[in-house]
Design a protein around this motif. Structure first.
Motif, PDB file in Angstrom:
ATOM      1  N   PRO A 182      18.461 -25.391  52.766  1.00 54.19           N
ATOM      2  CA  PRO A 182      19.276 -26.564  52.389  1.00 54.19           C
ATOM      3  C   PRO A 182      20.260 -27.002  53.465  1.00 54.19           C
ATOM      4  N   ASN A 183      20.493 -26.182  54.477  1.00 54.28           N
ATOM      5  CA  ASN A 183      21.411 -26.538  55.560  1.00 54.28           C
ATOM      6  C   ASN A 183      20.675 -27.084  56.786  1.00 54.28           C
ATOM      7  N   ARG A 184      19.404 -27.367  56.634  1.00 56.50           N
ATOM      8  CA  ARG A 184      18.587 -27.850  57.755  1.00 56.50           C
ATOM      9  C   ARG A 184      17.932 -29.173  57.385  1.00 56.50           C
ATOM     10  N   ARG A 185      17.903 -30.109  58.353  1.00 57.34           N
ATOM     11  CA  ARG A 185      17.246 -31.399  58.123  1.00 57.34           C
ATOM     12  C   ARG A 185      15.750 -31.272  58.395  1.00 57.34           C
ATOM     13  N   TYR A 186      14.966 -31.961  57.574  1.00 57.23           N
ATOM     14  CA  TYR A 186      13.515 -31.955  57.739  1.00 57.23           C
ATOM     15  C   TYR A 186      13.005 -33.389  57.840  1.00 57.23           C
ATOM     16  N   THR A 187      11.926 -33.545  58.595  1.00 60.54           N
ATOM     17  CA  THR A 187      11.279 -34.855  58.708  1.00 60.54           C
ATOM     18  C   THR A 187      10.384 -35.084  57.503  1.00 60.54           C
ATOM     19  N   ILE A 188      10.634 -36.172  56.799  1.00 60.07           N
ATOM     20  CA  ILE A 188       9.834 -36.540  55.632  1.00 60.07           C
ATOM     21  C   ILE A 188       8.657 -37.380  56.119  1.00 60.07           C
ATOM     22  N   LEU A 189       7.455 -36.904  55.894  1.00 57.25           N
ATOM     23  CA  LEU A 189       6.258 -37.603  56.337  1.00 57.25           C
ATOM     24  C   LEU A 189       5.704 -38.526  55.253  1.00 57.25           C
ATOM     25  N   GLU A 190       5.818 -38.098  54.010  1.00 55.43           N
ATOM     26  CA  GLU A 190       5.284 -38.904  52.907  1.00 55.43           C
ATOM     27  C   GLU A 190       6.037 -38.563  51.634  1.00 55.43           C
ATOM     28  N   ARG A 191       6.423 -39.589  50.870  1.00 57.77           N
ATOM     29  CA  ARG A 191       7.216 -39.380  49.664  1.00 57.77           C
ATOM     30  C   ARG A 191       6.443 -39.789  48.416  1.00 57.77           C
ATOM     31  N   HIS A 192       6.672 -39.049  47.335  1.00 52.80           N
ATOM     32  CA  HIS A 192       6.166 -39.409  46.003  1.00 52.80           C
ATOM     33  C   HIS A 192       4.651 -39.631  45.976  1.00 52.80           C
ATOM     34  N   HIS A 193       3.935 -38.801  46.668  1.00 52.30           N
ATOM     35  CA  HIS A 193       2.477 -38.843  46.566  1.00 52.30           C
ATOM     36  C   HIS A 193       2.052 -37.805  45.541  1.00 52.30           C
ATOM     37  N   LYS A 194       1.697 -38.283  44.344  1.00 56.71           N
ATOM     38  CA  LYS A 194       1.344 -37.402  43.237  1.00 56.71           C
ATOM     39  C   LYS A 194       2.469 -36.389  42.971  1.00 56.71           C
ATOM     40  N   ASN A 195       3.702 -36.928  42.949  1.00 60.92           N
ATOM     41  CA  ASN A 195       4.908 -36.122  42.689  1.00 60.92           C
ATOM     42  C   ASN A 195       5.139 -35.036  43.743  1.00 60.92           C
ATOM     43  N   GLN A 196       4.660 -35.293  44.936  1.00 62.77           N
ATOM     44  CA  GLN A 196       4.843 -34.356  46.035  1.00 62.77           C
ATOM     45  C   GLN A 196       5.484 -35.070  47.219  1.00 62.77           C
ATOM     46  N   THR A 197       6.103 -34.279  48.079  1.00 59.03           N
ATOM     47  CA  THR A 197       6.655 -34.784  49.333  1.00 59.03           C
ATOM     48  C   THR A 197       6.088 -33.955  50.473  1.00 59.03           C
ATOM     49  N   LEU A 198       5.609 -34.648  51.505  1.00 58.36           N
ATOM     50  CA  LEU A 198       5.066 -33.960  52.677  1.00 58.36           C
ATOM     51  C   LEU A 198       6.143 -33.908  53.745  1.00 58.36           C
ATOM     52  N   VAL A 199       6.488 -32.703  54.193  1.00 56.23           N
ATOM     53  CA  VAL A 199       7.544 -32.538  55.186  1.00 56.23           C
ATOM     54  C   VAL A 199       6.993 -31.839  56.425  1.00 56.23           C
ATOM     55  N   LEU A 200       7.672 -32.065  57.545  1.00 60.27           N
ATOM     56  CA  LEU A 200       7.316 -31.417  58.800  1.00 60.27           C
ATOM     57  C   LEU A 200       8.315 -30.301  59.079  1.00 60.27           C
ATOM     58  N   ILE A 201       7.808 -29.086  59.249  1.00 55.75           N
ATOM     59  CA  ILE A 201       8.673 -27.928  59.530  1.00 55.75           C
ATOM     60  C   ILE A 201       8.303 -27.391  60.892  1.00 55.75           C
ATOM     61  N   GLN A 202       9.100 -27.734  61.883  1.00 56.14           N
ATOM     62  CA  GLN A 202       8.820 -27.333  63.255  1.00 56.14           C
ATOM     63  C   GLN A 202       8.803 -25.809  63.385  1.00 56.14           C
ATOM     64  N   GLY A 203       7.829 -25.322  64.159  1.00 61.57           N
ATOM     65  CA  GLY A 203       7.762 -23.892  64.430  1.00 61.57           C
ATOM     66  C   GLY A 203       6.951 -23.101  63.430  1.00 61.57           C
ATOM     67  N   GLU A 204       6.485 -23.750  62.347  1.00 60.84           N
ATOM     68  CA  GLU A 204       5.684 -23.049  61.344  1.00 60.84           C
ATOM     69  C   GLU A 204       4.212 -23.429  61.486  1.00 60.84           C
ATOM     70  N   ASN A 205       3.362 -22.580  60.972  1.00 63.18           N
ATOM     71  CA  ASN A 205       1.929 -22.829  61.008  1.00 63.18           C
ATOM     72  C   ASN A 205       1.321 -22.567  59.630  1.00 63.18           C
ATOM     73  N   PRO A 206       0.888 -23.610  58.921  1.00 67.58           N
ATOM     74  CA  PRO A 206       0.908 -25.022  59.331  1.00 67.58           C
ATOM     75  C   PRO A 206       2.314 -25.621  59.256  1.00 67.58           C
ATOM     76  N   ALA A 207       2.549 -26.635  60.092  1.00 65.88           N
ATOM     77  CA  ALA A 207       3.880 -27.253  60.158  1.00 65.88           C
ATOM     78  C   ALA A 207       4.093 -28.274  59.039  1.00 65.88           C
ATOM     79  N   GLN A 208       3.021 -28.900  58.574  1.00 64.24           N
ATOM     80  CA  GLN A 208       3.133 -29.867  57.491  1.00 64.24           C
ATOM     81  C   GLN A 208       3.009 -29.130  56.158  1.00 64.24           C
ATOM     82  N   ARG A 209       4.033 -29.268  55.313  1.00 62.00           N
ATOM     83  CA  ARG A 209       4.068 -28.548  54.039  1.00 62.00           C
ATOM     84  C   ARG A 209       4.363 -29.507  52.891  1.00 62.00           C
TER      85      ARG A 209
END
Length: 327
Positions: free
Chosen positions: A46-73
């Motif tokens: 909650p103390n970190r900003r994330y890039t929002i890639l897609e909002r409200h797609h079937k009640n889901q949000t796609l975010v980009l998490i740098q440094g993780e694999n996969p990065a899109q969650r």
């Protein structure tokens, strides 16, 4: 050519829709929309900003998490504010997110009055370990079984459960409820306990080493109507009274024998007053008596008074064997 321009417009729209935001809580970040896989058991910070890639797609949000694999969650859409921040500095956004988080994370909104209808669940520890040998609190029995004969014969604390059964998780944030239901109790917060109560609880609840106390507090204690210290202190006091009674001596003297619920209830009537035996139910597994559930009424920490005010309890187990120490 038209196809090229359509694709260009699509990617431009996607890129323009991106923005950064702080999550409102520590949500799980899944690899897929079905939430069936979470590589590295990842949670949003909650103390970190994330890039929002897609909002409200079937009640889901796609975010980009740098440094993780996969990065899109994929996360639940409720993890982020409904709208992208407008003309708000990063520091203000961080403060707003923290405020929402702290309100949900640290402030319990449980009942104002102490629960007057509860079940005190007590385990016969030998039988519990016989059916749960993999538990941390039972491994010492395996280690010492062939070195010395275990002399401890006692009931131990499982929990104190406000009733009805549906009364649970009072004021608890959703991500903690999810952790609890997934049995990831080690990641739950520690209840605030005094040194004295914590020491007594460690002795009364062997499951403490498996973080059982965290689970019991989050699921049941938050609905009891007191702080964690009072909740566990009351439960330990009630347990101690049973272990000083004829009930414990009856179980020790009849270890290895099959006894009926009628016999056990008769012992309760002698120890705590006529009729109290019918406010107790036996729980059995594999032919062994594993637990006693005591239905307690009122707000007294006197077990006899509580049992007399408790509700009559039907029992699914009519008889069982009292397990001896060891496997």
């Amino acid at each position: 050519m038209n196809k090229f321009f359509i694709m260009l417009l699509f990617f431009t729209a996607v890129l323009s829709a991106r923005y950064e935001s702080y999550p409102l809580e520590a949500c799980q970040a899944f690899d897929n929309m079905k939430h069936t896989k979470n590589t590295d058991n990842l949670y949003l910070d909650p103390n970190r900003r994330y890039t929002i890639l897609e909002r409200h797609h079937k009640n889901q949000t796609l975010v980009l998490i740098q440094g993780e694999n996969p990065a899109q969650r994929w996360v639940d859409y409720r993890c982020f504010p409904d709208e992208a921040p407008k003309n708000v500095s990063s520091q203000n956004s961080r403060s707003d997110a923290k405020e929402v988080l702290n309100t949900k994370k640290y402030k319990y909104t449980g009942p104002a009055e102490i629960s007057k209808d509860n079940i005190l669940a007590l385990s016969w520890h030998h039988a519990f370990c016989q059916t749960h040998r993999y538990k941390k609190e039972c491994k010492r029995n395996l280690d010492t079984l062939f070195r010395f004969k275990q002399k401890e014969h006692y009931f131990v604390l499982h929990g104190l459960w406000p009733q009805p059964k549906s009364k649970m998780y009072c004021g608890v944030p959703s991500h903690w409820v999810k952790l609890d239901r997934d049995k990831r109790w080690d990641r739950l917060p520690d209840p605030e306990l005094s040194d004295e109560v914590e020491k007594a609880l460690q002795e009364a609840m062997p499951g403490y080493v498996s973080h059982l106390h965290k689970h019991e507090w989050i699921k049941h204690g938050t609905c009891y109507g007191t702080d964690a210290d009072t909740y566990f202190e009351t439960a330990v006091k009630l347990l101690d009274q049973l272990n000083r009674s004829e009930i414990k001596r009856f179980f020790v003297q009849n270890a290895g024998k099959v006894v009926s619920i009628k016999e056990v209830r008769a012992q309760f009537d002698r120890a705590f007053g006529l009729g109290t035996g019918h406010h107790m139910q036996m729980e059995c597994k594999g032919g062994l008596i594993t637990e006693l559930w005591l239905h307690i009424g009122g707000q007294s920490d006197d077990l006899a008074i509580g049992l007399k005010k408790g509700k009559r309890a039907p029992s699914r187990c009519s008889q069982g064997r009292i397990d001896r120490a060891g496997f």
